[in-house]
Design a protein around this motif. Structure first.
Motif, PDB file in Angstrom:
ATOM      1  N   LYS A 190     -78.718  53.425  96.787  1.00  0.00           N
ATOM      2  CA  LYS A 190     -79.616  52.878  98.238  1.00  0.00           C
ATOM      3  C   LYS A 190     -78.024  52.566  99.013  1.00  0.00           C
ATOM      4  CE  LYS A 190     -84.112  51.039  96.464  1.00  0.00           C
ATOM      5  NZ  LYS A 190     -84.661  49.493  96.831  1.00  0.00           N
ATOM      6  N   ALA A 191     -76.755  53.524  98.889  1.00  0.00           N
ATOM      7  CA  ALA A 191     -76.319  53.377  99.767  1.00  0.00           C
ATOM      8  C   ALA A 191     -75.983  53.335 100.712  1.00  0.00           C
ATOM      9  CB  ALA A 191     -75.269  54.338  98.473  1.00  0.00           C
ATOM     10  N   GLU A 192     -75.068  52.721 101.807  1.00  0.00           N
ATOM     11  CA  GLU A 192     -75.346  53.725 103.256  1.00  0.00           C
ATOM     12  C   GLU A 192     -73.753  53.920 104.073  1.00  0.00           C
ATOM     13  OE1 GLU A 192     -77.911  53.054 105.163  1.00  0.00           O
ATOM     14  OE2 GLU A 192     -78.868  52.228 103.602  1.00  0.00           O
ATOM     15  N   VAL A 193     -72.877  54.263 103.243  1.00  0.00           N
ATOM     16  CA  VAL A 193     -71.723  54.199 103.500  1.00  0.00           C
ATOM     17  C   VAL A 193     -70.621  55.367 102.501  1.00  0.00           C
ATOM     18  CG1 VAL A 193     -71.445  52.738 105.305  1.00  0.00           C
ATOM     19  CG2 VAL A 193     -70.184  52.697 103.049  1.00  0.00           C
ATOM     20  N   HIS A 194     -69.287  55.590 102.944  1.00  0.00           N
ATOM     21  CA  HIS A 194     -68.497  56.207 101.615  1.00  0.00           C
ATOM     22  C   HIS A 194     -67.991  55.141 100.630  1.00  0.00           C
ATOM     23  CE1 HIS A 194     -64.946  58.524 100.012  1.00  0.00           C
ATOM     24  NE2 HIS A 194     -63.821  57.533 100.192  1.00  0.00           N
ATOM     25  N   GLU A 195     -68.076  55.173  99.661  1.00  0.00           N
ATOM     26  CA  GLU A 195     -67.514  54.393  98.677  1.00  0.00           C
ATOM     27  C   GLU A 195     -66.145  53.996  98.483  1.00  0.00           C
ATOM     28  OE1 GLU A 195     -69.108  53.590  94.494  1.00  0.00           O
ATOM     29  OE2 GLU A 195     -67.412  54.710  94.257  1.00  0.00           O
ATOM     30  N   LEU A 202     -66.116  45.432 102.909  1.00  0.00           N
ATOM     31  CA  LEU A 202     -67.212  44.924 104.258  1.00  0.00           C
ATOM     32  C   LEU A 202     -68.442  44.649 103.327  1.00  0.00           C
ATOM     33  CD1 LEU A 202     -66.726  47.629 106.784  1.00  0.00           C
ATOM     34  CD2 LEU A 202     -66.112  45.471 106.977  1.00  0.00           C
ATOM     35  N   GLY A 203     -67.701  44.212 102.350  1.00  0.00           N
ATOM     36  CA  GLY A 203     -69.602  44.226 100.809  1.00  0.00           C
ATOM     37  C   GLY A 203     -70.667  45.279 101.659  1.00  0.00           C
ATOM     38  N   LEU A 204     -70.191  46.855 101.443  1.00  0.00           N
ATOM     39  CA  LEU A 204     -71.495  47.441 101.732  1.00  0.00           C
ATOM     40  C   LEU A 204     -71.538  48.294 100.759  1.00  0.00           C
ATOM     41  CD1 LEU A 204     -71.174  48.527 105.278  1.00  0.00           C
ATOM     42  CD2 LEU A 204     -72.335  47.274 104.463  1.00  0.00           C
ATOM     43  N   LYS A 205     -72.475  48.466 100.145  1.00  0.00           N
ATOM     44  CA  LYS A 205     -72.832  49.812  98.840  1.00  0.00           C
ATOM     45  C   LYS A 205     -72.316  51.086  99.051  1.00  0.00           C
ATOM     46  CE  LYS A 205     -77.318  46.776  97.161  1.00  0.00           C
ATOM     47  NZ  LYS A 205     -78.450  46.973  96.942  1.00  0.00           N
ATOM     48  N   ASP A 274     -70.852  48.725 113.211  1.00  0.00           N
ATOM     49  CA  ASP A 274     -71.274  49.975 114.595  1.00  0.00           C
ATOM     50  C   ASP A 274     -72.057  50.936 113.786  1.00  0.00           C
ATOM     51  OD1 ASP A 274     -72.092  51.394 116.667  1.00  0.00           O
ATOM     52  OD2 ASP A 274     -69.969  51.388 117.441  1.00  0.00           O
ATOM     53  N   SER A 275     -73.426  50.344 113.991  1.00  0.00           N
ATOM     54  CA  SER A 275     -74.075  51.689 113.770  1.00  0.00           C
ATOM     55  C   SER A 275     -74.339  53.811 114.157  1.00  0.00           C
ATOM     56  CB  SER A 275     -75.472  51.319 113.915  1.00  0.00           C
ATOM     57  OG  SER A 275     -75.938  51.557 115.173  1.00  0.00           O
ATOM     58  N   LYS A 316     -81.460  52.896 116.180  1.00  0.00           N
ATOM     59  CA  LYS A 316     -79.774  52.439 115.366  1.00  0.00           C
ATOM     60  C   LYS A 316     -79.428  50.762 116.063  1.00  0.00           C
ATOM     61  CE  LYS A 316     -77.361  55.453 114.838  1.00  0.00           C
ATOM     62  NZ  LYS A 316     -76.662  55.894 113.174  1.00  0.00           N
ATOM     63  N   ALA A 317     -79.837  50.511 117.562  1.00  0.00           N
ATOM     64  CA  ALA A 317     -79.403  49.312 117.903  1.00  0.00           C
ATOM     65  C   ALA A 317     -79.970  47.468 116.463  1.00  0.00           C
ATOM     66  CB  ALA A 317     -79.991  48.699 119.240  1.00  0.00           C
ATOM     67  N   VAL A 318     -80.042  48.204 115.429  1.00  0.00           N
ATOM     68  CA  VAL A 318     -80.418  47.428 114.548  1.00  0.00           C
ATOM     69  C   VAL A 318     -79.534  46.620 114.155  1.00  0.00           C
ATOM     70  CG1 VAL A 318     -82.898  47.623 114.815  1.00  0.00           C
ATOM     71  CG2 VAL A 318     -81.311  48.549 113.158  1.00  0.00           C
ATOM     72  N   GLU A 319     -79.619  46.037 112.723  1.00  0.00           N
ATOM     73  CA  GLU A 319     -77.999  45.695 111.260  1.00  0.00           C
ATOM     74  C   GLU A 319     -78.115  46.833 110.835  1.00  0.00           C
ATOM     75  OE1 GLU A 319     -81.180  44.559 111.705  1.00  0.00           O
ATOM     76  OE2 GLU A 319     -81.131  42.064 111.988  1.00  0.00           O
ATOM     77  N   PHE A 320     -77.073  46.934 110.550  1.00  0.00           N
ATOM     78  CA  PHE A 320     -76.389  48.309 110.439  1.00  0.00           C
ATOM     79  C   PHE A 320     -76.988  48.281 109.185  1.00  0.00           C
ATOM     80  CE2 PHE A 320     -73.023  50.827 107.091  1.00  0.00           C
ATOM     81  CZ  PHE A 320     -72.556  51.026 108.700  1.00  0.00           C
ATOM     82  N   ASP A 321     -77.269  47.736 107.972  1.00  0.00           N
ATOM     83  CA  ASP A 321     -78.179  48.379 106.668  1.00  0.00           C
ATOM     84  C   ASP A 321     -79.735  48.730 107.670  1.00  0.00           C
ATOM     85  OD1 ASP A 321     -76.541  47.202 105.209  1.00  0.00           O
ATOM     86  OD2 ASP A 321     -76.766  45.714 104.584  1.00  0.00           O
TER      87      ASP A 321
END
Length: 419
Positions: A190-195, A202-205, A274-275, A316-321
């Motif tokens: 369920k990752a969203e960005v590049h590892e 940033l603590g993002l998957k 920024d989404s 798009k104008a919501v929390e990044f996740d």
């Protein structure tokens, strides 16, 4: 429409007699009538004289999404094709990214009929599987006969290896082109960005580069076994380039593309959460962008694409996740690409790719159909919302200084210019 283009500098490396020369170009009833140093405008002919006018063969984009049917609030076919024309594109391949999805011949017929009589041509893709669910093959042969130029479960990987094998064997009966999205969903999760460093900070998957590359390895093994034609859309990693280059050396019929924003932006931009920069495949590292740029120079990547995906603001104008992946790219394509490559290479990249879809390529000679893009390559400007003609405004290029303004196109006996 009969027009006379005055003092247009021609960019067409395939025609050494005209390349980089300033010429007047007389077009009658959609056909290039005369190319000469000076032409007096005949009666009833519209003269087009624009500052620093350059002209090339019409540009091609292999990956655009609109919204119609089902998501007209994002983009209609009418406004989407008008936006494509103002962005310099005479031909666009439309993704099956609608509701309902284009998985039958009647869906393809609807898209073809809805795109008639526009200056820009629309070539639809059909889904590879019913409802893009990855279970049962869609009506591939019927869709091909209705006008589909390829088959793609948009942004959805084919997880069933046997299904891909069967599909590649089946479409060889009618020279069909299959897409396979390069993502191993089990690795990506369920990752969203590049590892990498940025996602960790940033603590993002993160989606590791391996998730793209493992899927490509699988697809190429299957392609080697079955034969057929495979396109791998929007690759984003350095190793992906190497894998596809090795497959081409073996003689496999595989092509690939890269999104223009993956050549320019990196994952460091995500530090603002920024989404606008949330796209798929994700923005990668500087190492990857350098490898992709070099691969295009070396001809290892077949063509560039805007990967234009309009999305309404509430996605798009919501929390990044919670934001949806995707960004528009038609309007900023030339100005962004021209930041990376010189003019001649830009035009080469923007005009190649049609042969993969059996779309006829025009030549810049008298007596041929006029399918032309008009532009000023030297104008620098800041890209803002006023430059956006798409209904949706989800651009990652806002605030960027771009080089190169598109005036419009002449195609299908129609002139479309920025007013």
């Amino acid at each position: 429409m009969n027009i006379l283009l005055k003092s247009a500098k021609i960019i067409n490396a395939q025609n050494s007699e005209l390349h980089l020369k300033k010429r007047d170009i007389l077009i009658k009833n959609g056909i290039i009538d005369t190319i000469a140093t000076k032409i007096e405008a005949p009666k009833g002919v519209k003269t087009v004289a624009l500052k620093n006018l350059h002209v090339s063969l019409g540009w091609f984009d292999s990956s655009v999404s609109f919204g119609e049917p089902g998501f007209e609030e994002r983009e209609t076919i009418s406004n989407g094709l008008h936006t494509a024309a103002l962005s310099g594109f005479t031909d666009v391949v439309l993704n099956p990214n609608t509701h309902p999805l284009a998985d039958s011949s009647s869906d393809i017929v609807f898209l073809k009929n809805a795109s008639l009589d526009f200056a820009s041509n629309l070539y639809p893709l059909g889904c590879m599987t019913m409802g893009a669910e990855g279970k049962d093959l869609a009506e591939l042969y019927d869709m091909r006969n209705a006008g589909a130029v390829g088959f793609y479960d948009f942004k959805s990987p084919i997880t069933n290896s046997n299904l891909l094998k069967i599909a590649l064997q089946y479409v060889q009966n009618f020279d069909g082109l299959l897409y396979s999205q390069p993502l191993d969903v089990n690795i990506a999760g369920k990752a969203e960005v590049h590892e990498g460093i940025t996602s960790t900070k940033l603590g993002l998957k993160g989606i590791p580069a391996m998730a793209e590359e493992l899927q490509i390895v699988r697809d190429l093994f299957i392609l080697e076994y079955t034969g057929g034609k495979l396109h791998i859309p929007t690759i984003s990693t350095a190793n992906a380039v190497k894998l596809i280059a090795d497959a081409k050396k073996k003689g496999l019929d595989v092509s690939c593309s890269v999104a223009i924003h993956n050549l320019y932006f990196t994952d460091e931009l995500l530090e603002e959460f920024d989404s606008s920069y949330k796209v798929y495949p994700p923005l990668r590292t500087k190492k990857d962008t350098k490898a992709l740029i070099k691969a295009l120079n070396d001809g290892l990547i077949d063509f560039v694409t805007t990967d234009h995906i309009p999305l309404n603001v509430e996605l798009k104008a919501v929390e990044f996740d919670n934001a949806t992946h995707g960004a528009i790219g038609l309007e900023s394509a030339f100005g962004l690409l021209h930041q990376i490559y010189d003019l001649e290479k830009c035009i080469e990249l923007l005009t190649q790719g049609r042969e993969r879809y059996h779309i006829k390529e025009n030549k810049f000679v008298e007596g041929n159909k006029a399918s032309l893009t008009l532009f000023d390559p030297d104008l620098e400007y800041v890209f803002d919302k006023e430059k956006i003609r798409s209904t949706s405004k989800n651009s990652m290029v806002l605030g960027q200084t771009l080089k190169g303004k598109v005036y419009g196109i002449y195609n299908n006996n129609q002139l479309v210019l920025e007013t």
